[in-house]
Design a protein around this motif. Structure first.
Motif, PDB file in Angstrom:
ATOM      1  N   LYS A   1       0.958   7.217  -6.323  1.00 48.67           N
ATOM      2  CA  LYS A   1      -0.191   8.125  -6.418  1.00 48.67           C
ATOM      3  C   LYS A   1       0.230   9.579  -6.235  1.00 48.67           C
ATOM      4  O   LYS A   1      -0.225  10.470  -6.962  1.00 48.67           O
ATOM      5  N   TYR A   2       1.099   9.832  -5.245  1.00 47.57           N
ATOM      6  CA  TYR A   2       1.506  11.205  -4.936  1.00 47.57           C
ATOM      7  C   TYR A   2       2.798  11.615  -5.638  1.00 47.57           C
ATOM      8  O   TYR A   2       3.386  12.647  -5.306  1.00 47.57           O
ATOM      9  N   LYS A   3       3.243  10.801  -6.592  1.00 48.30           N
ATOM     10  CA  LYS A   3       4.400  11.116  -7.432  1.00 48.30           C
ATOM     11  C   LYS A   3       5.680  11.259  -6.610  1.00 48.30           C
ATOM     12  O   LYS A   3       6.514  12.131  -6.858  1.00 48.30           O
ATOM     13  N   ASP A   4       5.796  10.397  -5.613  1.00 45.59           N
ATOM     14  CA  ASP A   4       7.020  10.340  -4.822  1.00 45.59           C
ATOM     15  C   ASP A   4       7.741   9.038  -5.160  1.00 45.59           C
ATOM     16  O   ASP A   4       7.141   8.085  -5.661  1.00 45.59           O
ATOM     17  N   SER A   5       9.038   8.998  -4.868  1.00 44.15           N
ATOM     18  CA  SER A   5       9.833   7.844  -5.297  1.00 44.15           C
ATOM     19  C   SER A   5      11.218   7.914  -4.664  1.00 44.15           C
ATOM     20  O   SER A   5      11.621   8.957  -4.128  1.00 44.15           O
ATOM     21  N   PRO A   6      11.988   6.824  -4.744  1.00 39.85           N
ATOM     22  CA  PRO A   6      13.384   6.886  -4.284  1.00 39.85           C
ATOM     23  C   PRO A   6      14.191   7.948  -5.025  1.00 39.85           C
ATOM     24  O   PRO A   6      15.098   8.558  -4.448  1.00 39.85           O
ATOM     25  N   GLU A   7      13.852   8.178  -6.289  1.00 38.30           N
ATOM     26  CA  GLU A   7      14.551   9.211  -7.065  1.00 38.30           C
ATOM     27  C   GLU A   7      14.265  10.598  -6.488  1.00 38.30           C
ATOM     28  O   GLU A   7      15.152  11.463  -6.424  1.00 38.30           O
ATOM     29  N   GLN A   8      13.014  10.821  -6.055  1.00 35.67           N
ATOM     30  CA  GLN A   8      12.669  12.093  -5.411  1.00 35.67           C
ATOM     31  C   GLN A   8      13.427  12.238  -4.097  1.00 35.67           C
ATOM     32  O   GLN A   8      13.926  13.311  -3.762  1.00 35.67           O
ATOM     33  N   ASP A   9      13.509  11.150  -3.326  1.00 38.42           N
ATOM     34  CA  ASP A   9      14.257  11.190  -2.065  1.00 38.42           C
ATOM     35  C   ASP A   9      15.702  11.613  -2.326  1.00 38.42           C
ATOM     36  O   ASP A   9      16.259  12.466  -1.618  1.00 38.42           O
ATOM     37  N   GLN A  10      16.309  11.002  -3.334  1.00 36.67           N
ATOM     38  CA  GLN A  10      17.698  11.299  -3.657  1.00 36.67           C
ATOM     39  C   GLN A  10      17.852  12.730  -4.148  1.00 36.67           C
ATOM     40  O   GLN A  10      18.859  13.392  -3.861  1.00 36.67           O
ATOM     41  N   LYS A  11      16.854  13.217  -4.871  1.00 35.96           N
ATOM     42  CA  LYS A  11      16.891  14.600  -5.360  1.00 35.96           C
ATOM     43  C   LYS A  11      17.078  15.584  -4.210  1.00 35.96           C
ATOM     44  O   LYS A  11      17.896  16.513  -4.284  1.00 35.96           O
ATOM     45  N   TYR A  12      16.340  15.364  -3.122  1.00 37.03           N
ATOM     46  CA  TYR A  12      16.441  16.302  -2.007  1.00 37.03           C
ATOM     47  C   TYR A  12      17.670  16.042  -1.136  1.00 37.03           C
ATOM     48  O   TYR A  12      18.165  16.961  -0.478  1.00 37.03           O
ATOM     49  N   ILE A  13      18.182  14.852  -1.144  1.00 37.69           N
ATOM     50  CA  ILE A  13      19.477  14.599  -0.505  1.00 37.69           C
ATOM     51  C   ILE A  13      20.574  15.343  -1.272  1.00 37.69           C
ATOM     52  O   ILE A  13      21.448  15.993  -0.685  1.00 37.69           O
ATOM     53  N   ASP A  14      20.507  15.274  -2.602  1.00 37.88           N
ATOM     54  CA  ASP A  14      21.498  15.962  -3.436  1.00 37.88           C
ATOM     55  C   ASP A  14      21.427  17.469  -3.243  1.00 37.88           C
ATOM     56  O   ASP A  14      22.463  18.158  -3.270  1.00 37.88           O
ATOM     57  N   LYS A  15      20.220  18.006  -3.068  1.00 42.01           N
ATOM     58  CA  LYS A  15      20.082  19.445  -2.834  1.00 42.01           C
ATOM     59  C   LYS A  15      20.784  19.846  -1.543  1.00 42.01           C
ATOM     60  O   LYS A  15      21.437  20.893  -1.469  1.00 42.01           O
TER      61      LYS A  15
ATOM     62  N   ASP B   1       0.824  -1.212   0.000  1.00 44.83           N
ATOM     63  CA  ASP B   1       0.000   0.000   0.000  1.00 44.83           C
ATOM     64  C   ASP B   1       0.856   1.259   0.000  1.00 44.83           C
ATOM     65  O   ASP B   1       0.496   2.270  -0.624  1.00 44.83           O
ATOM     66  N   LEU B   2       1.992   1.204   0.688  1.00 41.51           N
ATOM     67  CA  LEU B   2       2.897   2.352   0.734  1.00 41.51           C
ATOM     68  C   LEU B   2       3.469   2.641  -0.653  1.00 41.51           C
ATOM     69  O   LEU B   2       3.552   3.807  -1.076  1.00 41.51           O
ATOM     70  N   ILE B   3       3.859   1.612  -1.359  1.00 39.95           N
ATOM     71  CA  ILE B   3       4.352   1.795  -2.729  1.00 39.95           C
ATOM     72  C   ILE B   3       3.272   2.441  -3.597  1.00 39.95           C
ATOM     73  O   ILE B   3       3.552   3.361  -4.375  1.00 39.95           O
ATOM     74  N   ALA B   4       2.034   1.990  -3.432  1.00 36.73           N
ATOM     75  CA  ALA B   4       0.932   2.552  -4.206  1.00 36.73           C
ATOM     76  C   ALA B   4       0.718   4.028  -3.895  1.00 36.73           C
ATOM     77  O   ALA B   4       0.466   4.842  -4.803  1.00 36.73           O
ATOM     78  N   LEU B   5       0.833   4.397  -2.614  1.00 31.43           N
ATOM     79  CA  LEU B   5       0.680   5.813  -2.243  1.00 31.43           C
ATOM     80  C   LEU B   5       1.833   6.648  -2.799  1.00 31.43           C
ATOM     81  O   LEU B   5       1.623   7.785  -3.241  1.00 31.43           O
ATOM     82  N   ARG B   6       3.022   6.105  -2.767  1.00 31.49           N
ATOM     83  CA  ARG B   6       4.178   6.838  -3.317  1.00 31.49           C
ATOM     84  C   ARG B   6       3.964   7.111  -4.805  1.00 31.49           C
ATOM     85  O   ARG B   6       4.265   8.209  -5.294  1.00 31.49           O
TER      86      ARG B   6
END
Length: 540
Positions: free
Chosen positions: A518-532, A511-516
């Motif tokens: 749905k809301y256009k979140d992902s490991p790539e998004q996580d990494q994007k903000y780590i890189d920032k 269900d968590l994967i499905a919500l991620r």
């Protein structure tokens, strides 16, 4: 015949009045959006009356709906406000933390109200940006603002200082605007935004005197040792004893600490001007009201602190914290009462939706903590009370999973404005109208980004339903936690590795994967903000 003519004439005479009355009934509703800063739901007596009585905020529960499972998407001030304004998760609107700027190309709900013929205003604490979009008139605090004799940025861009207490001033200005601008022929949307009870907690002088005489019950988890939790709870820096500061928080004068050199452990003051910054904003007359109480606090501390053990020190710090925090809330409640009274007296109440919330929850000693940030309930959950005359049933209570992500869409739909398609929330209108069959959400999504930073709460995301909470802590750890919200309401036991919950973990991860997605979140998004963070030099 004469009687018939008179009767017809009487009917014709009454027609315009009836038409006018009908027009009034169908007029688009006004909206007053009230938000305090860091107001814990457990410090509103409609939720829990152990700590404080808030009769005026409680009126909204008695005359409207109380949400018991309202939550935020990211428990930190500016990101929460950005989510409320845009109806989008922080990774979409760009305001993931208090450091990186808000994406000003984002459309906010006040802009949409204004475009659709509403008078709009914003008074109080916005927290980011000095020129809010979509409001005809504003008076906002620069950044965090001050409690005593605060500065404000006004509509023409000037900065002015107003003498008095911030909660009273924000209410005065809001009431003045209502008296001037709230006409029958044009609907309005006003954002009435309190600084209180944000740290550092400076109650008004009379409340300071009143609340320092009070003693408050301690939470059951005040001395939590985190033994059944992961690394994140064990390493967070928000413990009352070790991380709450003497001058900045407990009102111990620097001179008192200087006299106690070698007797106080630990003496850590990250804010050298933590005491005198707020105190020196006061006039001589105002200081004279504060000083007797400050003297009493400092005298007790000087005489007793070196003799106290850690348990006694923790208890003392908790009481000092509650006295100031709850004293600040008492003024919020008084002033909400002033506003509600005016709505009743002016006749505006009948056609005005009033919403009360906070930008997130707050720890009031639970788990030994202050502050917020975590997905754990005291931080994650937020108060939400909605009064909508003739629509919301008075005294109703709703336990469905709702979020601040939903507020913009709800307000827009309530007044008949179609929300933009890119908003990510769900309108609360079905719940407000008692149509639960039309509500389909069974879980919400959360993500916190600001690490490493103040309070050192690790990055994490998770899914929360009425029954369970599954959390993934990442970046410098890779740990999962699962809490049974019904059987462990204090969230003391991580049951992620308990075989009895294996099927629950499997389902919630799916269900968590499905919500991620749905809301256009992902490991790539996580990494994007780590890189920032890395590019800004905030992390290595």
């Amino acid at each position: 015949m004469k009687k018939v003519i008179l009767a017809v004439a009487g009917i014709l005479f009454l027609l315009p009045l009836n038409t006018k009355a009908q027009k009034s009934k169908t007029k688009r509703p006004n909206i007053i959006f009230i938000m305090s800063d860091d107001h814990a739901y457990q410090a509103i007596s409609a939720y829990d009356d152990k700590l404080i009585h808030t009769p005026n905020i409680d009126r909204l529960a008695k005359e409207g709906m109380l949400f018991t499972n309202a939550s935020v998407t990211n428990s930190i001030c500016a990101p929460s406000r950005a989510t409320i304004l845009t109806g989008k998760h922080t990774h979409i609107n760009g305001k993931v933390d208090n450091y990186f700027p808000f994406d000003t190309t984002q459309v906010t709900f006040p802009q949409i109200f204004k475009k659709n013929g509403y008078k709009t205003a914003m008074f109080g604490k916005l927290h980011f940006g000095n020129n809010p979009k979509g409001v005809d008139e504003f008076m906002i605090l620069p950044g965090q603002g001050n409690y005593i004799n605060p500065d404000f940025i006004v509509t023409n861009g000037d900065t002015i200082r107003k003498e008095g207490y911030v909660t009273d001033i924000i209410t005065d200005v809001s009431l003045d605007w209502l008296k001037k601008e709230a006409a029958d022929d044009e609907p309005f949307m006003m954002m009435y935004l309190h600084k209180a009870p944000h740290r550092p907690w400076w109650p008004r002088a009379d409340k300071f005197k009143e609340f320092t005489k009070k003693r408050f019950p301690e939470p059951a988890t005040l001395f939590d040792d985190y033994k059944n939790r992961g690394t994140a709870a064990k390493t967070a820096e928000m413990n009352l004893l070790t991380h709450m500061m003497y001058s900045h928080d407990s009102k111990i004068r620097p001179e008192t600490l200087a006299k106690m050199e070698g007797k106080v452990f630990p003496v850590v003051e990250e804010y050298p001007n933590g005491f005198y910054g707020p105190y020196n904003r006061a006039t001589a007359e105002q200081k004279a009201l504060y000083d007797p109480v400050l003297d009493s606090i400092n005298d007790f501390f000087y005489e007793n602190w070196p003799k106290m053990n850690d348990t006694e020190k923790m208890k003392w710090k908790y009481q000092r914290y509650m006295q100031d925090y709850l004293g600040s809330i008492s003024s919020v409640d008084d002033n909400v009462g002033r506003l509600l009274d005016y709505l009743d007296e002016s006749g505006l109440a009948a056609n005005t939706i009033v919403i009360y919330t906070s930008d997130q929850g707050f720890y009031l000693g639970e788990h030994g903590w202050f502050d917020k940030r975590f997905i754990y309930d005291e931080s994650f959950k937020t108060p939400l009370l909605v009064r909508w005359p003739n629509v919301v049933k008075p005294g109703s209570v709703e336990n469905e999973m709702v979020q601040n992500l939903d507020f913009a869409q709800t307000m827009l739909e309530a007044v008949g404005i179609k929300p933009p398609n890119d908003m990510q929330g769900e309108s609360l209108i079905p719940l407000l109208k008692g149509n639960k069959k039309d509500w389909t959400r069974d879980a919400v999504y959360y993500q916190y980004y600001e690490y490493p930073s103040v309070h050192m709460v690790k990055r994490h995301y998770g899914i929360v339903s009425k029954e369970f909470k599954l959390v993934h802590f990442y970046y410098d750890v890779d740990e999962w936690e699962l809490y049974d919200r019904l059987n462990d309401p204090n969230e003391m036991n991580n049951v992620y590795n308990d075989p009895a919950y294996a099927d629950t973990v499997k389902k919630l991860k799916k269900d968590l994967i499905a919500l991620r997605i749905k809301y256009k979140d992902s490991p790539e998004q996580d990494q994007k903000y780590i890189d920032k963070y890395k590019s800004a030099g905030m992390i290595k």
